[in-house]
Design a protein around this motif. Sequence first.
Motif, PDB file in Angstrom:
ATOM      1  N   THR A   1       0.803  -1.223   0.000  1.00  0.00           N
ATOM      2  CA  THR A   1       0.000   0.000   0.000  1.00  0.00           C
ATOM      3  C   THR A   1       0.838   1.276   0.000  1.00  0.00           C
ATOM      4  OG1 THR A   1      -0.160  -0.034   2.420  1.00  0.00           O
ATOM      5  CG2 THR A   1      -1.932  -1.126   1.172  1.00  0.00           C
ATOM      6  N   HIS A   2       2.169   1.142   0.110  1.00  0.00           N
ATOM      7  CA  HIS A   2       3.025   2.325   0.047  1.00  0.00           C
ATOM      8  C   HIS A   2       3.008   2.913  -1.361  1.00  0.00           C
ATOM      9  CE1 HIS A   2       5.665   0.914   3.663  1.00  0.00           C
ATOM     10  NE2 HIS A   2       4.472   1.318   4.030  1.00  0.00           N
ATOM     11  N   LEU A   3       3.118   4.213  -1.433  1.00  0.00           N
ATOM     12  CA  LEU A   3       3.140   4.881  -2.732  1.00  0.00           C
ATOM     13  C   LEU A   3       4.462   4.596  -3.444  1.00  0.00           C
ATOM     14  CD1 LEU A   3       1.685   8.358  -1.737  1.00  0.00           C
ATOM     15  CD2 LEU A   3       0.510   6.511  -2.916  1.00  0.00           C
ATOM     16  N   PRO A   4       4.418   4.437  -4.761  1.00  0.00           N
ATOM     17  CA  PRO A   4       5.665   4.215  -5.501  1.00  0.00           C
ATOM     18  C   PRO A   4       6.457   5.521  -5.626  1.00  0.00           C
ATOM     19  CG  PRO A   4       3.817   4.291  -7.002  1.00  0.00           C
ATOM     20  CD  PRO A   4       3.251   4.366  -5.599  1.00  0.00           C
ATOM     21  N   SER A   5       7.715   5.394  -5.958  1.00  0.00           N
ATOM     22  CA  SER A   5       8.577   6.551  -6.155  1.00  0.00           C
ATOM     23  C   SER A   5       8.087   7.360  -7.353  1.00  0.00           C
ATOM     24  CB  SER A   5      10.019   6.097  -6.403  1.00  0.00           C
ATOM     25  OG  SER A   5      10.819   7.188  -6.769  1.00  0.00           O
ATOM     26  N   PRO A   6       8.088   8.698  -7.248  1.00  0.00           N
ATOM     27  CA  PRO A   6       7.658   9.522  -8.385  1.00  0.00           C
ATOM     28  C   PRO A   6       8.701   9.597  -9.485  1.00  0.00           C
ATOM     29  CG  PRO A   6       8.350  10.922  -6.574  1.00  0.00           C
ATOM     30  CD  PRO A   6       8.410   9.507  -6.076  1.00  0.00           C
TER      31      PRO A   6
END
Length: 144
Positions: free
Chosen positions: A77-82
């Motif tokens: 559920t962590h956001l991916p790197s931009p």
Amino acid sequence: MESLEKDVKLFGKDFLLYKNALDLLLQRHLIINSNIANQNTPGYKAKDLSFEPYLKSIIEEDKVRGRKIELKRTHPTHLPSPYPPPPKPTVFYETTSFGPDGNSVDIDNEMIKLSENALRYRATTQFISSKFEELKSTLERLRP
């Protein structure tokens, strides 16, 4: 990731570049040695490692936006790197010359590449060693 951040703080941004360079130079050394070992293998295609674009992308990132550190996702559920990951070094086949048996290993060319690679490796290790010497010297000056 904490270890990476500590290394950058302690040794500077260049340390990460030289660490990656050593890893890539080792990979290239193994590939070149494999080519040399297979110089008499019928049908063997010489390989090489394209890492200059990879190292260049790391340097360009520093100049444009500062170092981009790939984020580690420890949970789905962590956001991916931009930031997109830098291009990885690629192994490619050299097709410049073929012997009568279909082998493309040119021993003279491989020995030149091996020497060049060893020289780059030596220069990189000397740079890292000088960073350690600077740190050692600083710590010795701070000692009461």
